[in-house]
Structures are given as C-alpha cells and as structure tokens.
Write a protein that holds these residues in place. Sequence first.
Motif, PDB file in Angstrom:
ATOM      1  N   ARG A 135      -3.458 -12.289  -0.928  1.00  0.00           N
ATOM      2  CA  ARG A 135      -4.167 -11.011  -1.002  1.00  0.00           C
ATOM      3  C   ARG A 135      -4.646 -10.665   0.408  1.00  0.00           C
ATOM      4  NH1 ARG A 135      -9.738  -8.577  -3.671  1.00  0.00           N
ATOM      5  NH2 ARG A 135      -9.156  -6.450  -3.170  1.00  0.00           N
ATOM      6  N   VAL A 153      -6.146  -7.734   3.080  1.00  0.00           N
ATOM      7  CA  VAL A 153      -6.781  -6.437   3.313  1.00  0.00           C
ATOM      8  C   VAL A 153      -6.600  -6.106   4.792  1.00  0.00           C
ATOM      9  CG1 VAL A 153      -8.909  -5.113   3.265  1.00  0.00           C
ATOM     10  CG2 VAL A 153      -8.462  -6.807   1.478  1.00  0.00           C
ATOM     11  N   VAL A 179      -6.884  -0.142   4.313  1.00  0.00           N
ATOM     12  CA  VAL A 179      -8.128   0.628   4.223  1.00  0.00           C
ATOM     13  C   VAL A 179      -8.349   1.310   5.566  1.00  0.00           C
ATOM     14  CG1 VAL A 179     -10.593   0.540   3.807  1.00  0.00           C
ATOM     15  CG2 VAL A 179      -9.085  -1.044   2.622  1.00  0.00           C
ATOM     16  N   ILE A 230     -16.365  -8.195   3.533  1.00  0.00           N
ATOM     17  CA  ILE A 230     -15.174  -8.771   2.893  1.00  0.00           C
ATOM     18  C   ILE A 230     -15.135 -10.256   3.253  1.00  0.00           C
ATOM     19  CG2 ILE A 230     -12.694  -8.579   2.481  1.00  0.00           C
ATOM     20  CD1 ILE A 230     -12.704  -5.938   3.974  1.00  0.00           C
ATOM     21  N   GLU A 244      -3.406  -4.385   1.242  1.00  0.00           N
ATOM     22  CA  GLU A 244      -4.256  -3.248   0.895  1.00  0.00           C
ATOM     23  C   GLU A 244      -4.767  -2.623   2.193  1.00  0.00           C
ATOM     24  OE1 GLU A 244      -6.818  -4.133  -2.765  1.00  0.00           O
ATOM     25  OE2 GLU A 244      -6.177  -6.113  -2.121  1.00  0.00           O
ATOM     26  N   GLU A 295     -16.454  -8.065  -1.327  1.00  0.00           N
ATOM     27  CA  GLU A 295     -15.060  -8.192  -1.748  1.00  0.00           C
ATOM     28  C   GLU A 295     -14.511  -9.513  -1.211  1.00  0.00           C
ATOM     29  OE1 GLU A 295     -12.865  -6.132  -3.458  1.00  0.00           O
ATOM     30  OE2 GLU A 295     -14.642  -5.010  -4.071  1.00  0.00           O
TER      31      GLU A 295
END
Lengths: 279, 434
Positions: free
Chosen positions: B29, B31, B125, B153, B123, B3
């Motif tokens: 973006r 994570v 997780v 990632i 995002e 990712e």
Amino acid sequence: MGVPRYIAAALKWVDLRPEVDPLAGTVRHDTRTSGLSLADAAALEWALRLGESWQLPVAAITAGPPEARAVLRDAAGFGPTRLVHVAADRDAPSDAIARALAPLLAGAAVVCCGDYSADRGSGSVPAFLAHHLQAAQALGLTSLAPEHPGSLVAQRRLDGGRRERLQVSAPAVISVEPGAAQLRRAPLSGLLAAGRAAVETAAADQAPEYGSRVHLLRTTSYRPRPKVLAPPRDQLPRARLLALTGALSERMPPRVVRAAPEQAADQLIGYLTDNGYLG
Amino acid sequence: MAESADVVVAGAGPAGAAAALVAARAGLRVVLVERGPFPGSKNMYGGVIYPRVLDTLLPRWWEEVPVQRWVTRRATMVMTGTKALTVEFRGEDWDAPPYNGATAYRADFDSWLAGKAADAGAELVCSTTVTGLLRDGTGRVTGVRTDRPDGDIRASLVIAGDGVNSFLAKEAGLYEDWSVTHFTVGVKEVLALPREVLEDRFNLTGDEGLDIEILGGTQGIPGGGFLYTNLDTIAVGVVLSLAGLRDSGKRPEDIIAALKDHPAIAPLVRGGELKEYSAHTIPEGGMDGMPHLAADGMLVAGDAAHLCLASGIWLEGVNFAIGSGALAGETAIEAIGSGDTSAAALSGYRRRLENSFVLANHRKLRGAHKLILGKRAQTVYPELACGIAQRVFTVTDPQPKAGLRRWVHDERKRGGVRLRDIVKDGWVGWRTFG
C-alpha cells in the motif's frame, strides 16, 4: 415533492486556465488545469455547511464528459454520501444540463450551485434547474445564514450598491458568488477514501423533455464585440484608408529599455511624460 | 487517527513516481504525496530526458510517453564574447525506437509517470505538502506529517523524493556536508515560435529535435548554457554556479539576456515570444554533496539525494531520479517483506545504486564538475579553441598559412595558457572521462 432528504451540490467541471489561440480563436483545454471554479467551490462549501447545520447528508452531482468525474473525486474528499455523474458534452446548453440533472435531484432540500462558470457560462443552469424541480430559486447570493431545517436567510446584490435579504424555504435552488465562502481543506483521510469512492453514472437521456415551445436551432461561436471607432473625417477614400491603417504616418518605433532599474524607471517615466500619459 | 500505509513517498516527481510504481506493483500500500495540484505542475528542468531507464519499468514506453521531440542532433558549442565553435552530432538511429533522448515538458512527463504509479495501485494525493517526519521514541522515522487536517500518515518506510532542498533528508540528519559549492542554479526562458518557423530555423523535420549545450557564455560565472527545441517552443537558459553568481553581483535574467544577444544565439531565438521564465537549484556536487541515503525507516532518492549528473558532456537528472527511485522501491519491497526497515536493513539501497548506472556513473565522473566549472575550462580554453578555429579558417593570402602548430602556439601565448596546465587538465580529463 416529498420530505427533503439531503443537500446537493451541483458542480461544473471547467478548465480554469484554457489556452486561446490569439489568431484562430480556438480554445485548447487541459484536464490537469480543470476543476471547480471559485463559485462552485463556494457552493460546495455551503452544501457542506447546510448539511452539517440541518443534519442532512450531502450529495455532489456534475454533468459533463468522463473527465468531469474529477470534481466529484474532489468533493468526495469532504465525505459526501452520494456522487453522481451525468454524461454530457462539455458545451451542452444550460437547459439540457438542467433537464439532465433535475430527475436526479428530486428530494433535495437545497441544491447549491456556483453563480457563474469560468468558461463564459451564463449562470443560467440554477434557474432552469429550479424550474424543472418546481423549487424556489435564490441566485447570485453573497451570504447565507441557515435557520431551522429547511429555512435559510440569504443576501444578494442589487444595483446601486444595495443589498436584499431573502427568506428561502426548501426545496430551493441557490447559486452563490465566489466570495460567499471559502472551501475548507479536505482531510487526508477523506482524500484517500475519495480515490475509492463509488461514482454513480447516469445518462442524460433519463431526463424528461422540457415542454418549451422555444427550441435552440444554432449557437454561433464566441466572438468578442468589435470596438466602435469614429470614422476618419477625410472625404477622399485614399486619405481615409491612410488614416485607418496609419501607413505613411510617422511613429515612434518600439524601443527596449536596457538599463539599471533606476535609470530604466526614469526613462519610462520620461517617455510617458513626453507623450502626454503623465501630468 | 493517522492513516497508515506500507510506503509513503514524498514528491511525485520522477524519483517518487518510479519508487511508487515499483512498490505498488509488488502489492504494497503506497501513498504518493505531491505538493502541486498535479505531478509536474511545479517542476522545472532544462528540457531533455533520457528515458532508456524505463526499458525495464515500462516496456515500449516510447509508444505513449508524452515528449515534444526526439533528440536526433546533439551539439556542443564553445563560446566566447563574440565567437562560437560548434561540434554537432546527428544520429538517425536516435529517431527510432528505443530512441536516446527527448525534449519534454515536465507537466506532461511527470503526470504520465505518476499516472503509471496510480494505475499500479499507488494512491496519489495532490495539493498536499509533507511538512515533517513522524518518529517513535528511538528516533526512527515512522511516517510523515502533511498540511492536511488529520494529515499524519504512518508507514513502515518513507521515501523522500522531495527535491533538491529536501527538508525531509535535512530533518532526518542525513546531510553532513552542506555547501553552496555543491549547487548551481538553472534559469531558463521558454520562447514560442510557430512550428514551421522553428523547423526551418533549426533544420528539423517531423518530430526531430536539437539539443545544444554551451560552454561559456555565462559572463565569466562558472556554468554553461543550453538551447533545446520543443514542438513550437524553444528552451534557452543558463546553469550558473551559485557561489559564482553570488560573487559576481549579477542577476541571472541579465545573463540569459546576454546569451540571447550573442551573435551565435540571437538568430536562433529571434521573434520568440516569452511564454515562461523559471529557475531551479540543481544539485551538482555529485558524490561530494551526496547525503547518507538511508535512515531508520527512510530512504532518499532523486535530487533529494543529489543524484543529478552534471559532468559537462553529460547533463542528466531525470533518468538518475527514475533509476534511484525504482531502486528505492525495490529496496522497500525487500525491507518490508523481511519486516526490518532499519538503516542497516536498508543498506541494500546503496548497494543497488552502486551496481547500477546511478552511482557507477557518479563515481566515475566524480571530479568532472570541478574540471568543467574551473576557470580554465570556462574562459581560457573557449578563447583558445575559438582563436585557433578562427586562424584555421581565415585565409590570409598573400601571407602563406602558418600551420596548426604555429597557430596553437600563438593563441596559447596570447591567452597566457601554460602548456603544463593543458597537459594537467588533459590528464585529469582523460582520467575522468576516459
């Protein structure tokens, strides 16, 4: 019933660690500790395995309050193609849940469920569901072995330690014990995609009425069963009251042991021995 | 295939969540990877948060932040084996916006803050552990590896908010001076009491809260104690020098048990039902224990960067984590915008920290923890203070009152306290806290 088109996992969102007030008996729920029970996780794993074995897509469905969509997000991490949430109360009765789910599960080859829920559920939703879907039912399974598409062999417990093996043909509703499978770990890509996955929302009132002549009038709140004790043998009320309450009787006051581990262990063993708990 | 993201933040604690919030708001973006099943599920601290750092990040944060009680009374207790001298401040201003401090459960607070980051587009997780760094041929950090299948990632920048034992900062070689003396261990019990009992016992009403910091009461081990009030629980515990605990041969649960038995504490905790026992390492080395804050492709924030302020009067961690995390997020925006995330380009992070309360306070209070954890501050001065207080408040009729000068002199002699040590420590203390 048409040709089975997919495998479904019917998942229940439950609080895995509810707090119960010891005095009032009220239950406090926390969405952060809510999710899939081990039985439902096993059901999801078997749905995934059957989907892979029979080359069928997998759908995940749940009924409950809006927070219940969390279990669909969890399931989406494994890549199910369809996620459906049916709005319902947290404590809706099993038949109402089954009636709500059934129309949305038409066409499923196998509907996989957990055999019990962690919130004292009766595990009866799968049976109701099978009835409404006019599907076979095989409940409380300990293991499954998929055969050719639409057929599987399952095993479940009987009394006395015996087991029975069942040949199950689709369409069917199955429920599995927690030990039937361990849910695999979702790949990272699946988890990230799950956050963007679309969840369909269906209203419970879409389901047809169940033509039963038995209607639920009331459900009383849960109460633990009382422990039955033999009554005191005394004839006099005062003596019976004293015996029941333990008032005026000598008893050893509670004592906190503060000592090094070895000495503390000796003291505890001595206490248990002196009071008849050990040899 | 791995990712990819602009920023990967390891750890959804206050530092990581603040970094993710700031970076996600800028459209990056992001994570945010959390080891626990939800943010805050495994985090432990004493129990008080000073959230004013949120003023700019989340205006009117007090309307929704999940706190237990607003701290309106702050007490410092100096304790010997059987005596205690308490100084308490009460401020009604602290019970109204923008407040000062609050007691809170980390499971609530961290979830809330990480939720803000997720609302901003990060995002989140959970149940996923970052197990290592990804690097390119030059050694530059290019992402993280997690324990998930296909769990790599790739990212332009990694922000390590993975706590006091930051494996990422260690793996990146950012720690040069790693010493046990830079750490303490915090141990606490959460005791449940009916709310009305708690409020009667601590003289609290509504959502008022009490914060008691304790000097002494740690069985001679350098450290201190604390007692905080939540809605229907109290948190009582000790913070102990790791080296001192090791050398003493004592166990932390015994130290807490002794603190709870102290005549000044026992009535406060009586009848409390133990709900939780927890322990956590605390980075108290301040500037002395701080790692390099940036590597090629990576920043360190919060406890991972030893940005926890432990200076006796001020014991703050979460606000420093949020402050450093937010500044790491700002640095990420700038660096990614310029297309350069080398260590040199990320040097703006340290500059931002220097210009903020985070490093300004650490720099100012650099010697405080040594002073507070020193033998005189831990045992000699509490004995002296309690002894003087006892003499002051003891009525000795028919003997006339000897006077403060005499009492101080006698107590100083009794404790073997040299005047020059008092003057020296006073000077150091003045320079540190003044």
